[in-house]
Design an enzyme around this catalytic site. Structure first.
Site, PDB file in Angstrom:
ATOM      1  N   LYS A  74       0.853  -1.189   0.000  1.00 46.81           N
ATOM      2  CA  LYS A  74       0.000   0.000   0.000  1.00 46.81           C
ATOM      3  C   LYS A  74       0.890   1.240   0.000  1.00 46.81           C
ATOM      4  O   LYS A  74       1.907   1.276   0.716  1.00 46.81           O
ATOM      5  CB  LYS A  74      -0.903  -0.024   1.237  1.00 46.81           C
ATOM      6  CG  LYS A  74      -1.932   1.105   1.267  1.00 46.81           C
ATOM      7  CD  LYS A  74      -2.916   0.940   2.416  1.00 46.81           C
ATOM      8  CE  LYS A  74      -3.977   2.020   2.429  1.00 46.81           C
ATOM      9  NZ  LYS A  74      -4.954   1.874   3.521  1.00 46.81           N
ATOM     10  N   SER A 149      -9.835   2.056   2.334  1.00 45.41           N
ATOM     11  CA  SER A 149      -8.910   2.780   1.505  1.00 45.41           C
ATOM     12  C   SER A 149      -7.863   1.900   0.811  1.00 45.41           C
ATOM     13  O   SER A 149      -7.222   2.351  -0.131  1.00 45.41           O
ATOM     14  CB  SER A 149      -8.182   3.823   2.354  1.00 45.41           C
ATOM     15  OG  SER A 149      -7.406   3.195   3.367  1.00 45.41           O
ATOM     16  N   SER A 173     -10.336  -0.314   6.529  1.00 48.33           N
ATOM     17  CA  SER A 173      -9.705  -0.221   5.205  1.00 48.33           C
ATOM     18  C   SER A 173      -9.001  -1.466   4.701  1.00 48.33           C
ATOM     19  O   SER A 173      -8.578  -1.496   3.552  1.00 48.33           O
ATOM     20  CB  SER A 173      -8.730   0.946   5.177  1.00 48.33           C
ATOM     21  OG  SER A 173      -9.445   2.129   5.008  1.00 48.33           O
TER      22      SER A 173
HETATM   23  N1  GLN Z   1     -13.470   4.395   5.558  1.00 50.06           N
HETATM   24  C1  GLN Z   1     -12.995   4.845   6.812  1.00 50.06           C
HETATM   25  C2  GLN Z   1     -12.589   6.292   6.693  1.00 50.06           C
HETATM   26  O1  GLN Z   1     -12.785   6.839   5.683  1.00 50.06           O
HETATM   27  C3  GLN Z   1     -11.845   3.991   7.275  1.00 50.06           C
HETATM   28  C4  GLN Z   1     -10.598   4.251   6.558  1.00 50.06           C
HETATM   29  C5  GLN Z   1      -9.454   3.411   7.023  1.00 50.06           C
HETATM   30  O2  GLN Z   1      -9.630   2.388   7.670  1.00 50.06           O
HETATM   31  N2  GLN Z   1      -8.268   3.896   6.720  1.00 50.06           N
HETATM   32  O3  GLN Z   1     -12.068   6.876   7.591  1.00 50.06           O
END
Ligand code: GLN
Length: 482
Positions: A74, A149, A173
């Site tokens: 990532k 994400s 995410s």
């Molecule tokens: N979708 C969640 C957010 O937008 C979690 C994102 C994540 O786990 N990095 O904050």
């Protein structure tokens, strides 16, 4: 023999039996990356360096299980001498002088980092639509989002390009994109994997983890990803078990908690049907279901959307045009340098979170929002502690539905935030949790979430592996370029 859709275990065998050389494996990986370029899963590739490492392995073979295994990282992990953008324009020119501990751990075990995967900007999002580098397409339907994400990582594994990818999970995410792309993803206990060199979003929630096709491969990666790291003060100094060790033991008598407060009747009937089938399957494997109550669980999403933006507003203050990445052209003074750089460098969702975070931390509102959210967070953690006195794992759907169309939730941040309804509680409580594929809805995969007790990834992996050796949802593959 094609390497596409192979697991780490299968590729390891092919390498050992000399059915393929290390260099051939890497060459084929890059040919799959090129063929699937339209997915936009990668931001930066690491081809020359990867081939060099493969050549060395061909000349002097290593006995490590992960030697030569291609992995997609990532783009949130710092990688020495390899551009790290975090999905943001702000870091479009950032070349870290060091690698994250978890990257070093994986590379020391022999993994080859073939490239950096696309992601929501600074890991804020659930659809990969907030990336400065464009949307990622879901291999299961090119009009569908891969989740976020860690959407690029999920898409790269789902398309069978790589057997494994790293992800990070602050509120879901790893698990949400794993669910939407039909792969297996694990968020370990907070502190299991060092955060050193991970670009921070919300430090008290962020945790790295593996994304693979199978639970067994997750265990193999987790063995290497975990370490106690003095450079991260929240890194746990706990014994790291061999996560593959008990994975094959039976789950006869395993107590699985079902959360009374998760009102599944509000979900699509298809989602409920898939979930019910998984319950039956676990029953047939000897598991027992116990209803549990997590009375404060409904406060998870609002609590998260105070705590996470608060921490992000503080963490992202370092991107000021002086120290890292982008700097605006010709500012007239220091203040304009800050304002212009941040206005140009950050996208809308990141700005929204910084605004919310600065607001909830401001003198007049701190007690009402931030302090209150921390108190509620403690209550949620206590709820889990009580529940785990009676059960070994907690089970729920990972997501409210299968992958949705790109653009369909764009105007409504709240709808997007609710994507993580089932995943956020484990982050707030610091607990390990994973998502495994457990069905298809209109030809789109969907996942089952298993939440484990503190430090008990082993039970999660055992429960997931037992499911996977008796079902084939994790073996389903989309039609992609081969
Ligand atoms: N979708 C969640 C957010 O937008 C979690 C994102 C994540 O786990 N990095 O904050």
């Amino acid at each position: 023999m094609s390497i596409q859709f192979k697991t780490i275990k299968q590729l390891g065998k092919m390498l050992n039996n000399k059915e393929i050389s290390h260099v051939e494996l890497i060459q084929e990986t890059f040919s799959l990356i090129t063929k699937n370029n339209h997915l936009n899963a990668f931001v930066t590739l690491n081809e020359q360096e990867s081939l060099k490492k493969a050549e060395i392995l061909d000349k002097s073979p290593s006995s490590s299980t992960l030697a030569g295994i291609p992995i997609a990282q990532k783009d949130l992990f710092c990688t020495k001498d390899l551009r790290t953008t975090c999905g943001s324009n702000m870091l479009s020119n950032f070349i870290p002088p060091y690698s994250a501990t978890v990257i070093e751990n994986l590379e020391n075990a022999g993994c080859i980092s073939v490239g950096k995967t696309n992601m929501d900007e600074f890991a804020m999002g659930s659809s990969n639509e907030t990336s400065f580098y464009g949307n990622v397409q879901n291999p299961w339907g090119l009009n569908l989002v891969p989740g976020g994400s860690s959407g690029g990582s999920a898409a790269a594994v789902a398309a069978g390009i790589v057997p494994a990818a790293s992800g990070t999970d602050t509120g879901g995410s790893i698990r949400q994109p794993a669910s939407l792309c039909g792969i297996t993803g694990l968020k370990p206990t907070y502190g299991r994997i060092s955060r050193w060199g991970m670009i921070a979003f919300a430090s008290s929630l962020d945790q790295a983890g593996p994304m693979t096709r199978t639970a067994e491969d997750c265990a193999l990666l987790l063995n290497e990803m975990c370490s106690h790291d003095e450079k991260d003060t929240t890194s746990l100094d706990e014994k790291i078990p061999d996560f593959t060790k008990n994975i094959n033991s039976s789950i006869e008598g395993l107590k699985i908690g079902l959360v009374k407060e998760f009102d599944l009747s509000k979900l699509d009937t298809d989602v409920v049907k898939v979930f019910e089938e998984s319950k039956k399957h676990y029953e047939s494997l000897g598991a027992k279901f116990v209803e549990i109550s997590l009375p404060n669980i409904s406060l998870s999403v609002p609590t998260y959307y105070v705590v996470a933006p608060a921490e992000c507003s503080s963490n992202l203050s370092r991107f000021d045009g002086v120290k890292f990445g982008k700097r605006c052209e010709n500012p007239k003074d220091l203040e304009e340098l800050y304002i212009q750089t941040r206005s140009e460098g950050f996208g809308d969702e990141v700005k929204r979170r910084i605004l919310i975070g600065s607001y909830v931390l401001s003198a007049g509102f701190y007690d009402a929002y931030y302090k209150k959210a921390q108190q509620v967070r403690r209550l949620i953690k206590n709820d889990f502690d009580s529940a785990f006195k009676n059960v070994d794992v907690i089970m729920s759907p990972t997501t409210r539905g299968a992958a949705f169309e790109a653009g369909s939730k764009g105007d409504d941040p709240i709808q997007m935030y609710l994507e993580d309804l089932f995943t956020i509680p484990a982050n707030l409580a610091g607990l390990p949790a994973m998502s495994i594929p457990n069905g298809m809805i209109e030809k789109k995969p969907i996942g089952l979430q298993l939440i484990g007790n503190f430090l008990d990834e082993s039970t999660l992996l055992r429960a997931a592996h037992n499911y996977q050796i008796t079902t084939d949802w994790h073996l389903k593959t989309p039609e992609v370029m081969s």
